[in-house]
Structure formats: structure tokens, C-alpha cells
Design an enzyme around this catalytic site. Sequence first.
Site, PDB file in Angstrom:
ATOM      1  N   THR A 201      39.906  46.611  39.354  1.00 30.14           N
ATOM      2  CA  THR A 201      40.693  45.374  39.251  1.00 30.14           C
ATOM      3  C   THR A 201      41.301  45.173  37.868  1.00 30.14           C
ATOM      4  O   THR A 201      42.320  44.487  37.743  1.00 30.14           O
ATOM      5  CB  THR A 201      39.863  44.137  39.651  1.00 30.14           C
ATOM      6  OG1 THR A 201      38.764  43.986  38.740  1.00 30.14           O
ATOM      7  CG2 THR A 201      39.348  44.266  41.073  1.00 30.14           C
ATOM      8  N   GLU A 236      39.970  35.417  29.524  1.00 31.73           N
ATOM      9  CA  GLU A 236      39.791  36.617  30.353  1.00 31.73           C
ATOM     10  C   GLU A 236      40.596  37.750  29.722  1.00 31.73           C
ATOM     11  O   GLU A 236      41.822  37.663  29.635  1.00 31.73           O
ATOM     12  CB  GLU A 236      40.313  36.336  31.772  1.00 31.73           C
ATOM     13  CG  GLU A 236      40.206  37.479  32.742  1.00 31.73           C
ATOM     14  CD  GLU A 236      38.804  37.653  33.316  1.00 31.73           C
ATOM     15  OE1 GLU A 236      38.015  36.696  33.279  1.00 31.73           O
ATOM     16  OE2 GLU A 236      38.516  38.762  33.786  1.00 31.73           O
ATOM     17  N   LEU A 246      44.044  40.077  37.588  1.00 28.32           N
ATOM     18  CA  LEU A 246      43.839  39.269  38.791  1.00 28.32           C
ATOM     19  C   LEU A 246      42.913  40.037  39.736  1.00 28.32           C
ATOM     20  O   LEU A 246      43.357  40.731  40.644  1.00 28.32           O
ATOM     21  CB  LEU A 246      45.178  38.955  39.455  1.00 28.32           C
ATOM     22  CG  LEU A 246      46.055  37.970  38.687  1.00 28.32           C
ATOM     23  CD1 LEU A 246      47.314  37.647  39.477  1.00 28.32           C
ATOM     24  CD2 LEU A 246      45.293  36.691  38.363  1.00 28.32           C
ATOM     25  N   HIS A 247      41.612  39.878  39.493  1.00 27.46           N
ATOM     26  CA  HIS A 247      40.623  40.664  40.242  1.00 27.46           C
ATOM     27  C   HIS A 247      40.692  40.398  41.743  1.00 27.46           C
ATOM     28  O   HIS A 247      40.777  41.315  42.554  1.00 27.46           O
ATOM     29  CB  HIS A 247      39.218  40.330  39.731  1.00 27.46           C
ATOM     30  CG  HIS A 247      39.094  40.402  38.247  1.00 27.46           C
ATOM     31  ND1 HIS A 247      39.065  41.593  37.576  1.00 27.46           N
ATOM     32  CD2 HIS A 247      39.024  39.429  37.311  1.00 27.46           C
ATOM     33  CE1 HIS A 247      38.967  41.352  36.276  1.00 27.46           C
ATOM     34  NE2 HIS A 247      38.938  40.058  36.086  1.00 27.46           N
ATOM     35  N   ASP A 248      40.622  39.113  42.114  1.00 29.99           N
ATOM     36  CA  ASP A 248      40.430  38.773  43.524  1.00 29.99           C
ATOM     37  C   ASP A 248      41.581  39.170  44.451  1.00 29.99           C
ATOM     38  O   ASP A 248      41.340  39.652  45.561  1.00 29.99           O
ATOM     39  CB  ASP A 248      40.125  37.291  43.669  1.00 29.99           C
ATOM     40  CG  ASP A 248      38.755  36.940  43.116  1.00 29.99           C
ATOM     41  OD1 ASP A 248      37.949  37.858  42.934  1.00 29.99           O
ATOM     42  OD2 ASP A 248      38.507  35.747  42.880  1.00 29.99           O
TER      43      ASP A 248
END
Length: 318
Positions: A201, A236, A246-248
Site C-alpha cells: 500500500t 502519515e 492511501l492504504h485502504d
Amino acid sequence: MMSSLKSSARPKPVLLDCDPGIDDAFAIFLALKSPEIDLVGVTTVAGNQTLPTVSNNAQDLLAFFGSPQVPVAFGEARPLRRDPVVATSHGLTGLGGRTLPRVAGEPASRDGVGFLLDTVFAHRPGELTIVAIGPLTNLARALERRPEVAQHVHEVVIMGGANNAGNMSPVAEFNFFADPDAAACVLNADWKIRLLDLTLTWQSAVPSSIAQRLARTADPIAQTFSAWLDFYSQGETTPGADGPSLHDPCAMAAVIDPSLISTVPAFVAVETQSPWTLGESVVDTAGYFGREPNVQLGTTLDREGFWRLLMGYIPGTE
Ligand SMILES: [Ca+2]
């Protein structure tokens, strides 16, 4: 634009388990805008902020993106066996930098785990995909109540874990750190898992050209995303990149267009004992432990394709 996408005849039914959360907000947006996905429900879990806060955020986000009819069920307020931890990078509201109009009201259910199970078993075997982008407490509780849930879902796509460096400790990623016991339980269960950890991610880091495009686009969604990214970038960081990651939404993108993410089979264990490495995901792709792979682990993200997908749904950013 969307020209590279192949729309399937029928959208894939997806249940989203989340803790909004700035990057969760982008994942919800992708799920709602993509014709490849039918978002059949949202369950919330304590994580980035407390359960009441992330639950309100989920309802407000769905309304803001024009889909207030999607049912939201409030899930677990505490990890399986530990005190809750909240993230700092999303702010006290969980959506730091821009407050949404408050529409939050009664949930579809206050038993998120029951709602999750009912939703799974309302679908045919192998039909429903679960995208899990918060601590895995709800999924672990669902396995406790009805272990056969694992065989009934099509796939679980998880954002969690860290093959190399972490973001909550030197070795642990937030979702696994917040509820390591749940992460271990979920990875041990007999379902098909695609696991997207920080190694994957972090490849989504926001390019400066994209941040600039969002900032100069008048559309309210673009302006809101721009404000969130400004806030998020303060807390972050992404190793080797300027912008936050933007991990999710990587997990949602993996369902929309699996070709965006390449994977390898791996055995992944989660540390639940050591105070120094709590929540670490130990990745074995070489067979040291002699265990069968339990996940498909994301290795490479098509960063350009990921951003093309996301930006294609934001009005006015062409
Ligand atoms: Ca999340």
C-alpha cells in the site's frame, strides 16, 4: 478515465468492514462509484477512532457520496483481548481537515457481527466478497459465532500487516497492531484471503501532480479529498515518497480490477505475545515453517493505474 476497465456483466456484491478514517473514505468512494461493485453493506469497527466516531463517519460518508441507503451496522467497540488504541494521523474526528454534514442516525443494526453473518448467508456460497480495512475484530467474532462463514464467502481482501517496516511500531502496521489476536484468528481461518500490507500500500503514495489537480478542482468532492490529504500528510509518511499513502482503497481497487495488484502465495503469521513485536506479520514465502500458504500476498501495485481509476470518478479533474 475508465477506458482501461472491463465492466463485468454483474457487479460483485461486497461487504465493507471499516473504521473511517481518511483512507477508508476513499475506499467507500471507490466502492460506490465503481460499476464493478455492488456495496451491499458496511460494518464498522473501533480503530482509527472510537466506534461511535467511525460509525457516524461511515453514515456521513455514504450520504456525502450520494448513497445514504447503503446499510451501516455498528460492530465491535473493543479488540478481542486488549485495550483499544486509536490512530493519530486521522485526527480526533477520524476525518481531520474537513468535517462532513452530520446525517448519522440509527444504524441498520447495533450487532455488526450478526449483520455481517446475515449478509454473508443471504448470498449464495462463493458469491460475497468481504473487504476488511480496519482491525479484524468483527471478522474474528464472526468466525467465533459461525466458523462456516469462511467457506461461504468468495474472498476476503484485507488491508493489514507489514512485511518490512511498520507504521505503529518498527515492525507492526496499525490494523494488526490494534487487534493482533483478531488478525491471527482471521489469517488462520479457512477462507481465501488476499492480504495487502504496507509493502504494497505504500506504493500508492499520492503523486504531487495528483494532489495539485485535486487542489485546483472546484468540485466539492475534489476539494474535500484535497483537504483530507493535506491533513493526512501531516501525520502519515511514506518511506521514499513525498505524499501519504492511501492504504485502504488499494483493497477496493483489488476487487474492482485485480490486474492492478500482483500477488504471491505466502504463509503469514501474526505475533500476539512479544511486547516488542506485537502485531508483527511474519511473512514466509520460502517455506521455512513448512506451512501451506494461507494468503495471496500483494507485492506490486500498478500505481498509475490505481490513480487513474480513482481520479476517473472525481468530477472535474480531467
Ligand atoms: Ca481503515
